[in-house]
Design a protein around this motif. Structure first.
Motif, short mmCIF file in Angstrom:
data_model
loop_
_atom_site.label_atom_id
_atom_site.label_comp_id
_atom_site.label_asym_id
_atom_site.label_seq_id
_atom_site.Cartn_x
_atom_site.Cartn_y
_atom_site.Cartn_z
N ARG A 1 0.84 -1.19 0.00
CA ARG A 1 0.00 0.00 0.00
C ARG A 1 0.88 1.25 0.00
N ARG B 1 -6.85 3.00 -5.46
CA ARG B 1 -8.30 2.78 -5.52
C ARG B 1 -8.69 1.38 -5.09
N THR B 2 -7.72 0.50 -4.80
CA THR B 2 -8.02 -0.85 -4.31
C THR B 2 -8.74 -0.76 -2.96
N GLU B 3 -9.80 -1.50 -2.82
CA GLU B 3 -10.63 -1.40 -1.61
C GLU B 3 -9.88 -1.82 -0.35
N ALA C 1 -9.05 -5.56 0.70
CA ALA C 1 -7.97 -6.34 0.08
C ALA C 1 -6.75 -6.26 0.99
N PHE D 1 -7.52 -7.43 -5.93
CA PHE D 1 -6.26 -6.71 -5.82
C PHE D 1 -5.93 -6.09 -7.18
N HIS D 2 -5.40 -4.87 -7.17
CA HIS D 2 -5.08 -4.18 -8.42
C HIS D 2 -3.63 -3.70 -8.37
N LEU E 1 -0.22 -1.66 -4.77
CA LEU E 1 -1.66 -1.68 -4.98
C LEU E 1 -2.14 -0.30 -5.42
N ASP E 2 -2.90 -0.29 -6.50
CA ASP E 2 -3.52 0.95 -6.94
C ASP E 2 -4.25 1.56 -5.74
#
Length: 280
Positions: free
Chosen positions: A48, A90-92, A95, A74-75, A87-88
């Motif tokens: 993150r 915008r990843t929730e 995750a 996961f992005h 992780l982008d």
């Protein structure tokens, strides 16, 4: 041998990281305060690059209940060419990338209990004992001291600077010039390429059409987007503007910026390479 600070920070991205903050942190839902803490910690799970607030469980005015593990996708993205995947942003929240216990927050209401499913996560780490990380997006409002915070918690190791520049900036796409200016406000943001915010008088606004896309930046505020139509082809959400920027970005108010990743930028006669970011 000296060390490059940015490289040292990047090496820690794969680890669970945390940093205490001296600020009073509060979170509200429906006008009610669920979290009130002067012992908050910023937490970055492995991979993150945007932190979450974590607070002692005793500073949460709600029951903490076990929750099912989240199934958020996961992005992974790169923030630089050849850089480690992260992780982008915008990843929730659900995750999770480290061991720990997902939690729901439950608070009685006059008619029924209100439950925030999966809003908490207790990392399995001795340095964060009794701390619960919280999903920023699930709460209606966050405050640091008495100031609202939007988007996500601010990272104390990240900042923005805006500098006026007389260098000539020419922006184009598909061989068509979209902007030509010597009055740019250049916004420098940690981990991101410089963004050239240009006065609207120097932008081909006739080629731009407002889109419905809106995003929020913790440092700059709420952005509205434009798509560009060139030779019959629409380039969606190619540019953006801040009508009411936050205090750190007032100089870019009503200026227009373009994604360097998707346009051709010429700076004082020299073409710039397109950077690699989550928006490439």
């Amino acid at each position: 041998m000296g060390i490059r600070v940015s490289e040292e920070l990047v090496r820690g991205w794969s680890e669970l990281r945390y940093e205490p903050t001296a600020k009073r942190v509060r979170a509200r839902v429906g006008g009610q305060t669920w979290v009130d803490s002067t012992r908050a910690v910023l937490v970055w799970e492995p991979g993150r690059i945007v932190p979450s607030y974590a607070v002692p469980d005793s500073d949460i005015d709600a029951d903490l209940l076990p929750a099912l593990p989240g199934d958020a996708p996961f992005h992974p993205v790169s923030v630089s060419a050849g850089g480690p995947p992260v992780l982008d942003p915008r990843t929730e929240f659900a995750a999770h990338t480290c061991a720990g216990e997902p939690l729901s927050l439950r608070r009685p209401q006059p008619d029924r209990a209100l439950v925030l499913d999966g809003a908490g996560f207790r990392p399995a780490d001795a340095g964060l004992a009794d701390m619960v990380a919280l999903d920023f997006a699930i709460f209606d409002e966050w405050l640091e001291e008495d100031e609202p915070i939007v988007g996500h918690p601010r990272d104390p190791f990240k900042r923005i600077d805006v500098r006026r520049s007389g260098r000539r900036v020419v922006v184009g796409v598909g061989g068509v010039t979209l902007a030509d200016s010597t009055r740019a406000q250049v916004l420098f943001e940690t981990w991101l390429p410089p963004r050239f915010y240009l006065p609207r008088d120097d932008v081909r606004m006739d080629l731009l059409e407002p889109s419905t896309t809106r995003t929020t930046c913790a440092y700059k505020g709420h952005a509205a987007y434009f798509s560009a139509t060139v030779d019959g082809h629409t380039h969606r959400d190619l540019a953006w503007t801040y009508a009411h920027p936050l205090s750190d970005a007032t100089q870019v108010c009503d200026h227009v910026a373009f994604f360097n990743e998707r346009v051709d930028v010429n700076l004082d006669g020299e073409p710039l390479s397109r950077p690699v970011t989550p928006w490439s």
